[in-house]
Scaffold this active site. Structure first.
Site, PDB file in Angstrom:
ATOM      1  CE1 TYR A 168      -3.662   2.516   0.509  1.00  0.00           C
ATOM      2  CE2 TYR A 168      -2.469   3.253   2.453  1.00  0.00           C
ATOM      3  CZ  TYR A 168      -3.479   3.435   1.527  1.00  0.00           C
ATOM      4  OH  TYR A 168      -4.303   4.541   1.616  1.00  0.00           O
ATOM      5  CG  ASP A 188      -2.937  13.154   4.462  1.00  0.00           C
ATOM      6  OD1 ASP A 188      -2.933  13.450   3.252  1.00  0.00           O
ATOM      7  OD2 ASP A 188      -3.612  12.228   4.945  1.00  0.00           O
ATOM      8  CG  ASP A 214      -4.524   8.098  -0.174  1.00  0.00           C
ATOM      9  OD1 ASP A 214      -5.461   8.554  -0.844  1.00  0.00           O
ATOM     10  OD2 ASP A 214      -4.234   8.502   0.973  1.00  0.00           O
ATOM     11  CG  ASP A 271      -4.997  12.584  -1.424  1.00  0.00           C
ATOM     12  OD1 ASP A 271      -5.022  11.705  -0.537  1.00  0.00           O
ATOM     13  OD2 ASP A 271      -4.085  13.415  -1.516  1.00  0.00           O
ATOM     14  CG  HIS A 300      -8.026   4.606  -1.473  1.00  0.00           C
ATOM     15  ND1 HIS A 300      -8.083   5.855  -0.910  1.00  0.00           N
ATOM     16  CD2 HIS A 300      -6.976   3.982  -0.880  1.00  0.00           C
ATOM     17  CE1 HIS A 300      -7.110   5.992  -0.014  1.00  0.00           C
ATOM     18  NE2 HIS A 300      -6.411   4.875   0.019  1.00  0.00           N
ATOM     19  CD  GLU A 324      -9.628  11.317   0.576  1.00  0.00           C
ATOM     20  OE1 GLU A 324      -9.594  12.311   1.311  1.00  0.00           O
ATOM     21  OE2 GLU A 324      -8.769  10.412   0.603  1.00  0.00           O
ATOM     22  CB  CYS A 357      -5.403  12.949   8.473  1.00  0.00           C
ATOM     23  SG  CYS A 357      -5.342  11.335   9.294  1.00  0.00           S
ATOM     24  NE  ARG A 368     -10.500   8.251   3.139  1.00  0.00           N
ATOM     25  CZ  ARG A 368      -9.378   8.793   3.620  1.00  0.00           C
ATOM     26  NH1 ARG A 368      -8.211   8.290   3.272  1.00  0.00           N
ATOM     27  NH2 ARG A 368      -9.431   9.851   4.410  1.00  0.00           N
ATOM     28  CD  GLU A 426      -9.931   6.443   7.137  1.00  0.00           C
ATOM     29  OE1 GLU A 426     -10.048   5.355   7.757  1.00  0.00           O
ATOM     30  OE2 GLU A 426      -8.846   6.885   6.720  1.00  0.00           O
ATOM     31  CG  ASN A 429      -6.738   3.224   7.589  1.00  0.00           C
ATOM     32  OD1 ASN A 429      -5.657   2.728   7.882  1.00  0.00           O
ATOM     33  ND2 ASN A 429      -6.918   4.538   7.521  1.00  0.00           N
TER      34      ASN A 429
END
Length: 304
Positions: free
Chosen positions: A48, A62, A89, A91, A116, A118, A126, A161, A191, A213
């Site tokens: 990952y 982040d 990731d 975003d 992924h 989101e 985050c 996500r 998440e 996660n």
């Protein structure tokens, strides 16, 4: 040597097959290519690449400061060295739906097996911090549809996500998960869930694989593999674990070096040079170099 032996399309097909197997897949987060080599050697199922880790590696928080170019570049470096599938990731897709579409194609070209996207408002933050905002469901559906249409390899896994659990509550997160599956998401990443019961609720809500996660110091209980399997989770990521371990050791080592004036007391805690060379496959490079250096074409005076 140099690159993984398994081509990207085969790694994507392997991930699809593994997701269909019903067993739980473990994806530790690699903070650099060398840590991905270790993840591969030690028998995990995939690698990952965390957006939070990539940001931290650049000494940035982040909060959506990294670019597609930075993420694809680093993720590609990591995917290059492992025969395991690598999930990254992405975003919010780095902009509007057209940006999400481009992101998928760039990540395909970089050798990733999936990503992924989101449903946070861009710029994001985050997933385990308070103060997040999520876009409306229709906007996230457009992101997913753009990614689905843009994808050229059907085995590239598109994971949606949702951060709605901490903003709108669990029921809203479940409704979003259903809508994202209807839009074409191959996997759901809920998440910030609190416990195993909430993962079980997601399992009942959707019929695609789900991802958990297990990040430290966050809002989710750190569940064991056995517990995650029991509630139907398909993939577990440990996104920041290795970076936190490494940075803890680095900080401690620097403090000891500053205090003692020598690293002599730390040598027994270091990875030995021979082990590093083993991970780098140093011997294979030497063999290859020697074979090239001594090679003579058949028609040359020394080639017979």
């Amino acid at each position: 040597m140099l690159h993984a032996r398994t081509p990207a399309h085969a790694r994507r097909a392997a991930l699809r097959s593994a997701l269909a197997s019903g067993r739980l897949l473990r994806f530790p987060g690699a903070f650099n290519p060398l840590s991905a080599v270790l993840i591969t050697e030690l028998g995990f199922d995939g690698v990952y690449v965390s957006g939070a880790v990539l940001s931290a590696d650049l000494a940035l928080p982040d909060i959506g400061l990294t670019t597609l170019t930075e993420v694809a570049g680093r993720a590609g470096q990591i995917a290059r060295v492992t025969d395991l599938p690598t999930l990254v990731d992405a975003d919010t897709g780095f902009g509007e739906p057209m940006n999400a579409a481009r992101s998928v194609q760039i990540l395909e070209d970089a050798g990733l097996a999936g990503c992924h996207l989101e449903d946070q408002v861009n710029p994001k933050r985050c997933g385990h911090l308070d103060g997040k905002s999520v876009v409306d469901t229709d906007e996230m559906v457009r992101r997913i549809r753009a990614a689905v249409v843009a994808r050229r390899d059907d085995n590239f896994v598109l994971c949606a996500r949702t951060d709605a659990r901490g903003v709108e509550g669990l029921d809203a997160a479940l409704e979003r998960a259903r809508a994202y599956v209807d839009a074409g998401a191959d996997m759901i990443f809920p998440e910030g869930l609190a416990d195993a019961a909430e993962f079980a609720a997601v399992r009942r809500a959707v019929d695609v694989p789900i991802l958990a996660n297990m990040t430290e110091f966050g809002k989710s209980e750190l569940l064991t593999v056995a517990t995650l399997e029991s509630v139907g989770v398909n993939v577990v990521i440990y996104p920041v674990t290795l970076l936190r371990l490494a940075m803890g050791a680095v900080e401690d080592g620097l403090r000891r070096l500053a205090a003692d004036g020598t690293q002599a007391g730390l040598v027994d805690r270091m990875q030995h040079r021979s082990r590093l060379y083993e991970l780098l496959d140093y011997a294979a490079y030497n063999t290859f170099d020697d074979s090239v250096f001594t090679f003579r074409s058949p028609g040359s005076p020394d080639g017979g």
